[in-house]
Design an enzyme around this catalytic site. Structure first.
Site, PDB file in Angstrom:
ATOM      1  N   GLU A  79       0.849  -1.189   0.000  1.00 26.11           N
ATOM      2  CA  GLU A  79       0.000   0.000   0.000  1.00 26.11           C
ATOM      3  C   GLU A  79       0.887   1.241   0.000  1.00 26.11           C
ATOM      4  O   GLU A  79       0.444   2.325   0.332  1.00 26.11           O
ATOM      5  CB  GLU A  79      -0.965  -0.006   1.179  1.00 26.11           C
ATOM      6  CG  GLU A  79      -0.321  -0.202   2.538  1.00 26.11           C
ATOM      7  CD  GLU A  79      -1.331  -0.193   3.666  1.00 26.11           C
ATOM      8  OE1 GLU A  79      -2.074   0.787   3.773  1.00 26.11           O
ATOM      9  OE2 GLU A  79      -1.369  -1.169   4.433  1.00 26.11           O
ATOM     10  N   CYS A 111      -3.214  -3.788   4.587  1.00 32.21           N
ATOM     11  CA  CYS A 111      -2.238  -4.790   5.035  1.00 32.21           C
ATOM     12  C   CYS A 111      -2.599  -6.202   4.601  1.00 32.21           C
ATOM     13  O   CYS A 111      -1.834  -7.142   4.833  1.00 32.21           O
ATOM     14  CB  CYS A 111      -2.101  -4.760   6.551  1.00 32.21           C
ATOM     15  SG  CYS A 111      -1.522  -3.186   7.155  1.00 32.21           S
ATOM     16  N   HIS A 233      -1.390 -10.479  12.249  1.00 36.57           N
ATOM     17  CA  HIS A 233      -0.933  -9.207  11.680  1.00 36.57           C
ATOM     18  C   HIS A 233      -0.534  -8.325  12.866  1.00 36.57           C
ATOM     19  O   HIS A 233      -1.299  -8.214  13.837  1.00 36.57           O
ATOM     20  CB  HIS A 233      -2.062  -8.558  10.869  1.00 36.57           C
ATOM     21  CG  HIS A 233      -1.788  -7.117  10.553  1.00 36.57           C
ATOM     22  ND1 HIS A 233      -0.642  -6.711   9.887  1.00 36.57           N
ATOM     23  CD2 HIS A 233      -2.476  -5.976  10.825  1.00 36.57           C
ATOM     24  CE1 HIS A 233      -0.654  -5.405   9.758  1.00 36.57           C
ATOM     25  NE2 HIS A 233      -1.753  -4.925  10.322  1.00 36.57           N
TER      26      HIS A 233
HETATM   27  P1  HMG Z   1      -3.171   6.328  21.453  1.00 33.45           P
HETATM   28  O1  HMG Z   1      -4.338   7.237  21.626  1.00 33.45           O
HETATM   29  O2  HMG Z   1      -1.818   6.920  21.333  1.00 33.45           O
HETATM   30  O3  HMG Z   1      -3.013   5.340  22.650  1.00 33.45           O
HETATM   31  O4  HMG Z   1      -3.491   5.403  20.197  1.00 33.45           O
HETATM   32  P2  HMG Z   1      -4.045   4.889  23.801  1.00 33.45           P
HETATM   33  O5  HMG Z   1      -4.405   6.036  24.637  1.00 33.45           O
HETATM   34  O6  HMG Z   1      -5.141   4.063  23.176  1.00 33.45           O
HETATM   35  O7  HMG Z   1      -3.066   3.956  24.645  1.00 33.45           O
HETATM   36  C1  HMG Z   1      -2.488   2.831  24.089  1.00 33.45           C
HETATM   37  C2  HMG Z   1      -2.206   1.846  25.211  1.00 33.45           C
HETATM   38  O8  HMG Z   1      -1.171   2.375  26.053  1.00 33.45           O
HETATM   39  C3  HMG Z   1      -3.416   1.629  26.123  1.00 33.45           C
HETATM   40  O9  HMG Z   1      -3.406   0.257  26.466  1.00 33.45           O
HETATM   41  C4  HMG Z   1      -3.092   2.476  27.340  1.00 33.45           C
HETATM   42  O10 HMG Z   1      -3.719   2.032  28.536  1.00 33.45           O
HETATM   43  C5  HMG Z   1      -1.597   2.288  27.420  1.00 33.45           C
HETATM   44  P3  HMG Z   1      -4.720  -0.655  26.219  1.00 33.45           P
HETATM   45  O11 HMG Z   1      -5.741  -0.123  27.143  1.00 33.45           O
HETATM   46  O12 HMG Z   1      -5.118  -0.427  24.781  1.00 33.45           O
HETATM   47  O13 HMG Z   1      -4.261  -2.025  26.511  1.00 33.45           O
HETATM   48  N1  HMG Z   1      -0.887   3.327  28.199  1.00 33.45           N
HETATM   49  C6  HMG Z   1       0.141   3.057  29.019  1.00 33.45           C
HETATM   50  N2  HMG Z   1       0.747   1.903  29.347  1.00 33.45           N
HETATM   51  C7  HMG Z   1       1.813   1.968  30.221  1.00 33.45           C
HETATM   52  N3  HMG Z   1       2.235   3.128  30.776  1.00 33.45           N
HETATM   53  C8  HMG Z   1       1.640   4.309  30.474  1.00 33.45           C
HETATM   54  C9  HMG Z   1       0.553   4.296  29.564  1.00 33.45           C
HETATM   55  N4  HMG Z   1      -0.245   5.265  29.045  1.00 33.45           N
HETATM   56  C10 HMG Z   1      -1.125   4.654  28.214  1.00 33.45           C
HETATM   57  N5  HMG Z   1       2.092   5.446  31.020  1.00 33.45           N
HETATM   58  C11 HMG Z   1      -3.134   3.788  18.469  1.00 33.45           C
HETATM   59  C12 HMG Z   1      -2.862   4.163  19.930  1.00 33.45           C
HETATM   60  C13 HMG Z   1      -2.583   2.395  18.230  1.00 33.45           C
HETATM   61  C14 HMG Z   1      -4.645   3.797  18.216  1.00 33.45           C
HETATM   62  C15 HMG Z   1      -2.427   4.817  17.537  1.00 33.45           C
HETATM   63  O14 HMG Z   1      -1.039   4.697  17.685  1.00 33.45           O
HETATM   64  C16 HMG Z   1      -2.784   4.623  16.066  1.00 33.45           C
HETATM   65  O15 HMG Z   1      -3.758   5.195  15.590  1.00 33.45           O
HETATM   66  N6  HMG Z   1      -1.983   3.799  15.315  1.00 33.45           N
HETATM   67  C17 HMG Z   1      -2.265   3.509  13.899  1.00 33.45           C
HETATM   68  C18 HMG Z   1      -3.476   2.602  13.711  1.00 33.45           C
HETATM   69  C19 HMG Z   1      -3.216   1.159  14.122  1.00 33.45           C
HETATM   70  O16 HMG Z   1      -2.105   0.693  14.193  1.00 33.45           O
HETATM   71  N7  HMG Z   1      -4.314   0.407  14.347  1.00 33.45           N
HETATM   72  C20 HMG Z   1      -4.215  -1.005  14.643  1.00 33.45           C
HETATM   73  C21 HMG Z   1      -5.373  -1.811  14.073  1.00 33.45           C
HETATM   74  S1  HMG Z   1      -5.656  -1.451  12.366  1.00 33.45           S
HETATM   75  C22 HMG Z   1      -4.480  -2.400  11.502  1.00 33.45           C
HETATM   76  O17 HMG Z   1      -3.871  -3.254  12.065  1.00 33.45           O
HETATM   77  C23 HMG Z   1      -4.270  -2.073  10.060  1.00 33.45           C
HETATM   78  C24 HMG Z   1      -3.035  -1.252   9.764  1.00 33.45           C
HETATM   79  O18 HMG Z   1      -1.884  -2.060   9.873  1.00 33.45           O
HETATM   80  C25 HMG Z   1      -3.145  -0.608   8.380  1.00 33.45           C
HETATM   81  C26 HMG Z   1      -3.508  -1.463   7.196  1.00 33.45           C
HETATM   82  O19 HMG Z   1      -4.267  -2.422   7.245  1.00 33.45           O
HETATM   83  O20 HMG Z   1      -3.041  -1.081   6.109  1.00 33.45           O
HETATM   84  C27 HMG Z   1      -2.844  -0.116  10.748  1.00 33.45           C
END
Ligand code: HMG
Length: 387
Positions: A79, A111, A233
């Site tokens: 992609e 992906c 994945h």
């Molecule tokens: P965010 O808002 O930065 O993070 O988004 P958050 O607030 O959701 O926190 C993430 C985790 O960190 C949480 O854990 C928090 O509790 C924890 P969870 O509750 O989820 O288990 N946390 C802490 N842990 C330890 N110490 C601390 C602390 N503070 C918070 N101090 C997000 C995270 C992944 C959504 C963002 O980075 C993003 O948008 N990434 C891109 C999208 C993505 O990867 N999505 C995954 C599924 S989609 C997919 O796999 C397809 C893809 O590969 C693309 C394709 O298909 O082409 C992406």
């Protein structure tokens, strides 16, 4: 007839960023990135490496002279294509000296593209058992500096040779797939970076896994306890674990422990590289095979592929007897260990660098086996060294 992955290898850029340094630079607790997201390092792409060079560098380890004459298709799942018309596979076909009477093309669905290519290759080999297909999943995952997805960036390629009587993984005919029109992550043609609804992407991933897994289980009669390992994945290493945990109450304690232990082995490389988009599932598989002492010939591995938008698939592979003799652990370890760490400022400078556009030109030096040599007249020219 047995068909599957005869050998597989990855390639990554030779630069990386420490995730704790990124956290500090973004005024974030490093524990969030290291524990909450589950990343330690992130591959950083220099300007001279693109999906063509990453893919060709990954494939060069697995394609022999004999294979060059037998490969009928070169399929690149990506992609991160740089041209709306011409496929990167055509250039890779030339760089690898594959015999000319071959099909070369790209395939796209976020992906999921690598899995689409793999399944297409399997069907081709079923009809042409003495021929081979080269499948490459190559991507550069970019969300933008200071963006919400920045910590989940990465880059790299996985190359797989699909043949009959494969030496590594025999693919079963049991795929379960699912399509749902969801806007969780997409990149309109005018946009440099994807548009992401992070929370929606997480829930769609988990729900897709539950749906394809449960359907797969209904259709095949297989339960979690029948699997020696599951490979996911891995957009970031916590993601697959969340999906896995969401179904573990369906099984016994020994299976829970086994699948969680194998999951940890499957994410070792991704923790140090980040998201490869199309290649992430297969990077996880390589990590599992190269880091697990618990798997043997005949072990049953479930694979979950997810592409935003959203298409997902669950399918099964069986390890071939002696599979461990056809892996590239030391070459992969060398790749990981020989990378150069870059500072935040270097990463940010590299991130905004761009190749010449229409009317511009430039010449580059990069010691990689395959790299961008120059851009001139709207064409990227690639260097092919003997190293
Ligand atoms: P965010 O808002 O930065 O993070 O988004 P958050 O607030 O959701 O926190 C993430 C985790 O960190 C949480 O854990 C928090 O509790 C924890 P969870 O509750 O989820 O288990 N946390 C802490 N842990 C330890 N110490 C601390 C602390 N503070 C918070 N101090 C997000 C995270 C992944 C959504 C963002 O980075 C993003 O948008 N990434 C891109 C999208 C993505 O990867 N999505 C995954 C599924 S989609 C997919 O796999 C397809 C893809 O590969 C693309 C394709 O298909 O082409 C992406």
């Amino acid at each position: 007839m047995k068909i599957g992955i005869d050998c597989l290898s990855f390639f990554i850029p030779d630069l990386f960023l420490d995730i704790a340094e990124l956290a500090v630079a973004r005024d974030t607790d490093p524990a969030k990135f290291k524990i909450g997201i589950g990343q330690d390092q992130m591959a950083v792409q220099p300007l001279t490496q693109d999906i063509v060079t990453l893919g060709a560098n990954a494939a060069k380890k697995i394609v022999t002279d004999a294979d060059r004459a037998l490969i009928d298709m070169v399929i690149v799942g990506t992609e991160s294509g740089t041209d709306f018309s011409k496929a990167s596979a055509v250039v890779i076909h030339e760089l690898l000296d594959i015999q000319p009477f071959a099909r070369s093309f790209e395939i796209k669905e976020a992906c999921y593209g690598g899995t689409a290519a793999l399944q297409l290759a399997k069907e081709y080999v079923a009809n042409h058992p003495d021929r081979k297909v080269l499948v490459i999943a190559s991507d550069i995952a970019r969300y933008g500096l200071n963006s919400g997805g920045e910590v989940t960036q990465g880059a790299g390629a996985v190359a797989m040779l699909i043949t009959k009587d494969p030496r590594v993984l025999v693919l079963a005919d049991d795929s379960t797939f699912l399509t749902e029109n969801v806007y969780d992550f997409w990149r309109p043609a005018y946009s440099e970076f994807p548009i992401v609804d992070g929370p929606l992407s997480n829930t769609t991933y988990i729900e897709s896994f539950q749906k394809v897994w449960h359907r797969h289980s209904e259709v095949t009669g297989l339960t979690l306890s029948d699997y020696d390992a599951l490979s996911f994945h891995i957009p970031y290493t916590k993601m697959g674990k969340k999906a896995l945990l969401s179904v573990l109450d369906e099984t016994d304690e020994a299976t829970r422990e086994r699948l969680l232990a194998r999951y940890e082995e499957s994410i070792r490389y991704s923790r140090r590289i980040g998201n490869l988009y199309t290649g992430s599932l297969y990077m996880g598989l390589i990590s599992l095979l190269e880091n697990s002492a618990a798997l043997t010939g005949g072990s049953r591995i479930g694979l979950f592929s997810y592409g935003s938008g959203a298409v997902s698939e669950f399918f099964t592979g069986y390890l071939a007897e002696g599979f461990e003799n056809h892996l590239f652990q030391s070459a992969h370890q060398e790749l990981l260990e020989n990378r150069r760490q870059v500072s935040i400022s270097t990463y940010e400078e590299l991130f905004i660098q761009k190749l010449p556009v229409h009317g511009e030109s430039a010449v580059y030096e990069d010691p990689m086996r395959f790299s961008i040599q120059k851009v001139e007249g709207d064409i990227r020219y690639y260097r092919k060294t003997e190293s």
